[in-house]
Write an enzyme that holds these catalytic residues in place. Structure first.
Site, short mmCIF file in Angstrom:
data_model
loop_
_atom_site.label_atom_id
_atom_site.label_comp_id
_atom_site.label_asym_id
_atom_site.label_seq_id
_atom_site.Cartn_x
_atom_site.Cartn_y
_atom_site.Cartn_z
N HIS A 133 -24.45 -31.76 79.91
CA HIS A 133 -25.15 -30.85 78.56
C HIS A 133 -24.55 -30.77 78.34
CE1 HIS A 133 -28.37 -28.45 76.63
NE2 HIS A 133 -28.56 -29.20 76.42
N ASP A 210 -24.94 -26.35 87.18
CA ASP A 210 -26.49 -26.44 85.78
C ASP A 210 -27.30 -26.83 86.58
OD1 ASP A 210 -28.04 -26.37 83.92
OD2 ASP A 210 -26.37 -27.81 82.99
N CYS A 376 -28.48 -33.98 73.89
CA CYS A 376 -27.82 -32.81 74.25
C CYS A 376 -26.61 -33.15 74.99
CB CYS A 376 -27.72 -31.45 74.51
SG CYS A 376 -28.90 -30.93 72.70
C1 LIG Z 1 -29.09 -29.81 82.50
C2 LIG Z 1 -29.28 -28.87 81.47
N1 LIG Z 1 -28.10 -27.65 81.23
C3 LIG Z 1 -28.05 -26.97 80.72
C4 LIG Z 1 -29.45 -27.59 79.17
C5 LIG Z 1 -29.41 -26.26 78.45
O1 LIG Z 1 -31.03 -24.85 78.88
P1 LIG Z 1 -31.27 -23.99 77.76
O2 LIG Z 1 -31.04 -24.68 76.34
O3 LIG Z 1 -32.60 -23.61 78.16
O4 LIG Z 1 -30.08 -22.72 78.08
C6 LIG Z 1 -30.25 -28.14 79.24
C7 LIG Z 1 -31.53 -28.21 78.55
O5 LIG Z 1 -31.93 -29.25 78.09
C8 LIG Z 1 -30.12 -29.16 80.52
O6 LIG Z 1 -31.47 -30.19 80.74
#
Ligand SMILES: Cc1ncc(COP(=O)(O)O)c(C=O)c1O
Length: 420
Positions: A133, A210, A376
């Protein structure tokens, strides 16, 4: 909460759990019940969480850590209680290792700014992957750009897994840091984190996990995984938005400089300088998300009552059913691994000749909420030469009828677009 046995050989009845979520009472403009398949983006809240938030603001709200009066002590106790609950939920050896932040993005930025700027130097290697992401990509690109470090990305196989040979080859270069996800939000892939962490540690790297898409959906034990940091968001695990957490190994957190400075994160301030508070408060400058922490504790309690092993088994069941049903649709391409052991309850797909946004629009006309876009994770789209995908993601309130409605919506889309 009614955890009932489903009529089909599922683990529990998702439809029965829907009664706990007020959003499903909302009439959909399609005139049909809402099928919510966008939990990977954010999850609806059960009444228990909404009530906990209202109760927090109504009866337990004052600023924390500073009031010498009953109400503030009560708020502090509940806020710190939420930290304890989260620590237990993710297998953290101590709640002092859990830092409250706004979301997974902020958690990763905290590591990149604090640990990263203190430890990464020009010429160092930072290793991420092609399936991250943007939240686990852009902060490392920035770190590399500012420090003169190099950033490399582990390549993906055609079926959406990390290429472990490529990983090994890059680890041999001795990276300072390895940043990976446990579950890809764009592909649904479940990564072998324990194995990767062991190899990364042997290569001398610190591992940032993550866990935004894993903690809500499967049992996660950060100590057992062996990682050094883990990031998560409350809103994806039935909790409120505006609260998330960074877990980090105590000795690393202790040695790190603060990320943001100001009130709460100090023990002593003079005009000549300041002394930092202990962890985790060293990283919690300013008034935190107090009521949201209490709401998150309610979400954890809700998930613990279902049991995370059951959550995972339920989603695996729905995944297998949907994966097979989608596989039988002509002109569909499903992304990510075939094996349900390696694939979470997230299915990204494209339909021949139909833009993913059109797919999602037609789905919406049938009351089926899915995500369309790059999720994203633009490098994933580039890797598979796609502008976007449509993504259906499952959670506790979904059931086999939702899978049928998903398949029905695909059939409608094909009909509208004149597919044979
Ligand atoms: C794998 C992953 N990492 C990080 C994030 C970021 O999360 P946040 O927008 O809550 O910071 C997301 C959000 O979709 C995600 O799917």
């Amino acid at each position: 909460m009614a955890i009932e046995q489903a009529a089909t050989p599922d683990v529990f009845d998702g439809a029965a759990l829907r009664a706990d979520f007020p959003v499903f009472d909302r009439p959909h403009r399609a005139g049909r019940s809402l099928v919510y398949l966008d939990s990977a983006a954010s999850a609806p809240k059960p009444r228990a969480v909404i009530d906990a938030l209202a109760d927090a603001y109504g009866h337990h709200y004052a600023n924390v850590h500073r009031g010498i009066y009953e109400l503030s002590e009560d708020a502090t106790q509940r806020f710190e209680g939420a930290r304890k609950a989260l620590a237990r939920f993710i297998g953290a050896p101590s709640e002092r290792e859990v830092v409250f932040v706004r979301n997974a993005t902020e958690a990763i930025n905290l590591v990149a700014y604090s640990w990263g700027r203190a430890n990464v130097r020009a010429g160092d290697l930072v290793l991420s992957t092609e399936m991250e992401h943007h939240a686990n990509l852009v902060p490392w690109q920035q770190l590399a750009a500012e420090t003169g470090a190099t950033i490399e990305y582990v390549r993906l196989t055609d079926d959406g897994r990390l290429d472990l040979d490529d990983l090994r080859a890059r680890l041999a270069k001795g990276p300072k840091l390895v940043a990976i996800n446990q579950v890809s939000n764009a592909l649904g892939t479940i990564n072998p984190v324990e194995q990767i962490t062991r190899a990364a540690h042997e290569a001398g790297a610190v591992v940032v996990l993550d866990a935004a898409q894993s903690v809500p959906h499967m049992p996660v034990d950060v100590a057992a995984l062996g990682v050094d940091f883990a990031a998560l968001s409350g809103h994806k695990m039935l909790g409120p938005s505006g609260i998330g957490a960074l877990w980090g190994r105590r000795e690393l957190l202790d040695a790190m400089p603060p990320f943001m400075t100001g009130g709460s994160m100090i023990t002593r301030v003079t005009l000549a300088g300041s002394e930092w508070n202990e962890v985790p408060w060293k990283f919690e400058a300013g008034t935190p998300a107090i009521a949201e922490a209490m709401g998150l504790a309610a979400a954890i309690e809700y998930l613990e009552r279902i049991g995370m092993t059951n959550v995972r088994a339920h989603e695996r069941f729905l995944f297998e059913r949907a994966w097979d049903a989608l596989g039988a649709v002509p002109g569909i391409r499903r992304l990510g691994p075939d094996s349900p052991d390696q694939h979470a309850g997230v299915i990204s797909f494209v339909l021949d000749g139909v833009h993913p946004h059109d797919v999602a629009t037609i789905f919406d006309g049938e009351g089926v909420a899915v995500r369309a876009g790059h999720h994203c994770a633009q490098p994933v789209m580039q890797r598979y030469d796609l502008p976007a995908t449509t993504r259906a993601s499952f959670y506790v309130y979904n059931d086999v009828d939702d899978v049928d409605r998903l398949v029905g919506a695909i059939e409608s889309t094909r009909r509208i677009f004149g597919a044979r």
